[in-house]
Motif scaffolding. Structure first.
Motif, PDB file in Angstrom:
ATOM      1  N   ARG A 152       0.815  -1.224   0.000  1.00 20.96           N
ATOM      2  CA  ARG A 152       0.000   0.000   0.000  1.00 20.96           C
ATOM      3  C   ARG A 152       0.846   1.271   0.000  1.00 20.96           C
ATOM      4  O   ARG A 152       0.354   2.345  -0.325  1.00 20.96           O
ATOM      5  CB  ARG A 152      -0.931   0.010   1.217  1.00 20.96           C
ATOM      6  CG  ARG A 152      -0.209   0.111   2.554  1.00 20.96           C
ATOM      7  CD  ARG A 152      -1.166   0.143   3.715  1.00 20.96           C
ATOM      8  NE  ARG A 152      -0.456   0.335   4.982  1.00 20.96           N
ATOM      9  CZ  ARG A 152      -1.044   0.526   6.138  1.00 20.96           C
ATOM     10  NH1 ARG A 152      -2.365   0.529   6.212  1.00 20.96           N
ATOM     11  NH2 ARG A 152      -0.339   0.717   7.223  1.00 20.96           N
ATOM     12  N   VAL A 156      -0.701   2.809  -4.276  1.00 19.81           N
ATOM     13  CA  VAL A 156      -1.756   3.834  -4.372  1.00 19.81           C
ATOM     14  C   VAL A 156      -1.267   5.094  -5.076  1.00 19.81           C
ATOM     15  O   VAL A 156      -2.075   5.960  -5.431  1.00 19.81           O
ATOM     16  CB  VAL A 156      -2.295   4.219  -2.966  1.00 19.81           C
ATOM     17  CG1 VAL A 156      -2.788   2.989  -2.209  1.00 19.81           C
ATOM     18  CG2 VAL A 156      -1.256   4.961  -2.120  1.00 19.81           C
ATOM     19  N   LEU A 157       0.055   5.211  -5.270  1.00 17.20           N
ATOM     20  CA  LEU A 157       0.613   6.502  -5.712  1.00 17.20           C
ATOM     21  C   LEU A 157       0.698   6.683  -7.226  1.00 17.20           C
ATOM     22  O   LEU A 157       0.693   7.805  -7.721  1.00 17.20           O
ATOM     23  CB  LEU A 157       2.033   6.677  -5.147  1.00 17.20           C
ATOM     24  CG  LEU A 157       2.194   6.605  -3.626  1.00 17.20           C
ATOM     25  CD1 LEU A 157       3.670   6.692  -3.253  1.00 17.20           C
ATOM     26  CD2 LEU A 157       1.419   7.737  -2.966  1.00 17.20           C
TER      27      LEU A 157
HETATM   28  C1  LIG Z   1       4.493   8.147   0.303  1.00 17.05           C
HETATM   29  C2  LIG Z   1       3.905   9.277   1.149  1.00 17.05           C
HETATM   30  C3  LIG Z   1       2.556   9.679   0.588  1.00 17.05           C
HETATM   31  C4  LIG Z   1       3.705   8.721   2.557  1.00 17.05           C
HETATM   32  O1  LIG Z   1       3.201   9.748   3.389  1.00 17.05           O
HETATM   33  P1  LIG Z   1       3.803   9.938   4.859  1.00 17.05           P
HETATM   34  O2  LIG Z   1       3.030  11.014   5.484  1.00 17.05           O
HETATM   35  O3  LIG Z   1       5.279  10.131   4.696  1.00 17.05           O
HETATM   36  O4  LIG Z   1       3.430   8.583   5.527  1.00 17.05           O
HETATM   37  P2  LIG Z   1       4.389   7.467   6.167  1.00 17.05           P
HETATM   38  O5  LIG Z   1       5.141   6.749   5.105  1.00 17.05           O
HETATM   39  O6  LIG Z   1       5.172   8.063   7.297  1.00 17.05           O
HETATM   40  O7  LIG Z   1       3.293   6.486   6.761  1.00 17.05           O
HETATM   41  C5  LIG Z   1       2.417   6.900   7.780  1.00 17.05           C
HETATM   42  C6  LIG Z   1       1.504   5.749   8.126  1.00 17.05           C
HETATM   43  O8  LIG Z   1       0.602   5.498   7.037  1.00 17.05           O
HETATM   44  C7  LIG Z   1       0.662   4.125   6.681  1.00 17.05           C
HETATM   45  N1  LIG Z   1       0.396   4.008   5.245  1.00 17.05           N
HETATM   46  C8  LIG Z   1       1.286   4.002   4.224  1.00 17.05           C
HETATM   47  N2  LIG Z   1       0.629   3.879   3.052  1.00 17.05           N
HETATM   48  C9  LIG Z   1      -0.676   3.788   3.347  1.00 17.05           C
HETATM   49  C10 LIG Z   1      -1.841   3.644   2.567  1.00 17.05           C
HETATM   50  N3  LIG Z   1      -1.796   3.567   1.221  1.00 17.05           N
HETATM   51  N4  LIG Z   1      -3.027   3.610   3.193  1.00 17.05           N
HETATM   52  C11 LIG Z   1      -3.114   3.688   4.528  1.00 17.05           C
HETATM   53  N5  LIG Z   1      -2.048   3.818   5.335  1.00 17.05           N
HETATM   54  C12 LIG Z   1      -0.841   3.878   4.743  1.00 17.05           C
HETATM   55  C13 LIG Z   1       2.053   3.696   7.052  1.00 17.05           C
HETATM   56  O9  LIG Z   1       2.128   2.282   7.212  1.00 17.05           O
HETATM   57  C14 LIG Z   1       2.266   4.433   8.344  1.00 17.05           C
HETATM   58  O10 LIG Z   1       1.612   3.730   9.367  1.00 17.05           O
HETATM   59  P3  LIG Z   1       2.247   3.661  10.854  1.00 17.05           P
HETATM   60  O11 LIG Z   1       2.302   5.089  11.319  1.00 17.05           O
HETATM   61  O12 LIG Z   1       1.260   2.816  11.583  1.00 17.05           O
HETATM   62  O13 LIG Z   1       3.597   3.049  10.684  1.00 17.05           O
HETATM   63  C15 LIG Z   1       4.857  10.485   1.179  1.00 17.05           C
HETATM   64  O14 LIG Z   1       5.995  10.196   1.971  1.00 17.05           O
HETATM   65  C16 LIG Z   1       5.302  10.898  -0.170  1.00 17.05           C
HETATM   66  O15 LIG Z   1       4.509  11.223  -1.023  1.00 17.05           O
HETATM   67  N6  LIG Z   1       6.611  10.939  -0.430  1.00 17.05           N
HETATM   68  C17 LIG Z   1       7.138  11.277  -1.708  1.00 17.05           C
HETATM   69  C18 LIG Z   1       7.051  10.081  -2.593  1.00 17.05           C
HETATM   70  C19 LIG Z   1       7.180  10.441  -4.039  1.00 17.05           C
HETATM   71  O16 LIG Z   1       6.931  11.530  -4.437  1.00 17.05           O
HETATM   72  N7  LIG Z   1       7.549   9.457  -4.836  1.00 17.05           N
HETATM   73  C20 LIG Z   1       7.634   9.570  -6.228  1.00 17.05           C
HETATM   74  C21 LIG Z   1       8.912  10.159  -6.641  1.00 17.05           C
HETATM   75  S1  LIG Z   1       8.900  10.516  -8.338  1.00 17.05           S
END
Ligand SMILES: CC(C)(COP(=O)(O)OP(=O)(O)OC[C@H]1O[C@@H](n2cnc3c(N)ncnc32)[C@H](O)[C@@H]1OP(=O)(O)O)[C@@H](O)C(=O)NCCC(=O)NCCS
Length: 325
Positions: A152, A156-157
């Motif tokens: 996940r 989803v991204l």
């Molecule tokens: C990936 C992204 C959305 C995650 O958001 P975040 O606020 O950093 O969230 P985290 O990774 O710290 O996860 C927070 C919680 O959500 C959970 N989580 C992760 N994906 C999830 C999903 N799809 N649905 C529900 N929960 C999710 C995690 O397991 C974590 O749970 P925990 O606190 O119990 O451990 C964000 O970091 C991001 O967009 N980063 C840039 C990535 C990017 O741009 N990539 C492409 C480059 S071209």
């Protein structure tokens, strides 16, 4: 005097749309989490049998039509993608054959999400050597084939989409004022696909997990903002344009929070920032050319606008371009 200009744009994506509600049924996620953390509501996902060239050719035909350039008159095709139809031939050669662009040279640009603007940079430099060239720059992915639908944190991204632009040198038109690029291979493990290359070749024990995108999202987030700001400032300086003169921004569509932080850094209202992440997710090299094509079609950018496009991606890579529309 001739300048390098964008002559036409186009975009295409699979018909199949997957919403956050659809994802809720197959993994432990929620519409609320995805929208709050990323801004994504739905994405296009290719069906079995659909491949990069299907959408690249459709986007390219739209761009050629708008440009008034025949495929047979293309001299160069640059395809920014990490999801070509095949490892060999290149995506650009696959597209060349389907378009009947017989006199073109085709080559791929492997820069992940930055692939389209890297392609523009190469086109810009070719045109400075030979202003008579017609160049097709494509960017996009069928990135869904590299998604682990049980993960996940990545599934989803991303989404599938391809965009294209035809560039040439003309006395008038939508000018490409500057293009700047950068990369840091030391940060390669922040966003990568392990397998299918020579380091992890396919053997009978090959683990399909090696074909999936792996990402350290939080760390990427920090580098994304820093490097998009840095490369944008370089592109503006090279164009001789100040931030105050920029009227529209077309940013990489990876995360709505990154887009909003970028707008804040550049002191621009969100009304001047193009957003379609809600409908596409992150289509990697597709985000910029698809957004550019939609910005043109919807008149989000109009003659007189100074447009800043900026992107980052796996590699890590980053790039920016300034247009006078
Ligand atoms: C990936 C992204 C959305 C995650 O958001 P975040 O606020 O950093 O969230 P985290 O990774 O710290 O996860 C927070 C919680 O959500 C959970 N989580 C992760 N994906 C999830 C999903 N799809 N649905 C529900 N929960 C999710 C995690 O397991 C974590 O749970 P925990 O606190 O119990 O451990 C964000 O970091 C991001 O967009 N980063 C840039 C990535 C990017 O741009 N990539 C492409 C480059 S071209």
């Amino acid at each position: 005097m001739k300048h390098n200009v964008i002559l036409g744009t186009g975009s295409a994506a699979p018909d199949n749309v997957v919403t956050n509600a659809d994802l809720e049924k197959i993994m432990d996620t929620s519409d609320e989490w995805i929208v709050q953390r990323t801004g994504i509501k739905s994405r296009h996902i290719a069906l079995p049998g659909e491949k990069f060239s299907d959408f690249a050719v459709s986007a390219a035909r739209q761009a050629l039509d708008m440009a008034g350039v025949e495929a047979a008159d293309l001299d160069l095709i640059l395809a920014g993608t990490i999801s070509p139809d095949h490892i060999m031939p290149s995506a650009a050669c696959s597209v060349q054959a389907l378009l009947g662009a017989d006199k073109a040279t085709g080559m791929d640009v492997c820069a992940a999400c930055s692939g389209f603007i890297y392609g523009l940079s190469i086109a810009d430099k070719y045109l400075k050597c030979d202003p008579d060239m017609n160049i097709l720059v494509i960017g996009g992915e069928i990135v869904s084939h590299h998604l682990d639908w049980e993960d996940r944190t990545t599934a989803v991204l991303f989404g599938d989409a391809v965009g294209a632009a035809v560039v040439g040198a003309r006395a008038d038109g939508h000018r490409l004022l500057s293009v700047e690029t950068g990369s840091d291979g030391n940060l390669g493990r922040l966003l990568y696909i392990e397998g299918l290359g020579s380091a992890t070749p396919v053997t009978k024990d090959f683990d399909i997990d090696n074909t999936y995108i792996k990402m350290k999202g939080r760390e990427i987030f920090k580098h994304a903002i820093k490097n998009m700001v840095e490369v944008s400032n370089r592109a503006l300086a090279r164009a001789g344009v100040t931030l105050d003169q920029v009227t529209k921004i077309i940013p990489h569509q990876a995360n709505m929070r990154i887009i909003e932080m970028l707008a804040k850094q550049f002191k621009k209202p969100m009304d001047d920032v193009f957003v379609n992440i809600d409908r596409y997710g992150n289509s990697s090299a597709g985000t910029i050319p698809v957004a550019l094509s939609e910005a043109v079609d919807t008149k989000f950018i109009e003659p007189g606008d100074i447009v800043l496009m900026t992107v980052f991606g796996g590699g890590l890579t980053w790039a920016a371009a300034v247009l006078e529309w």
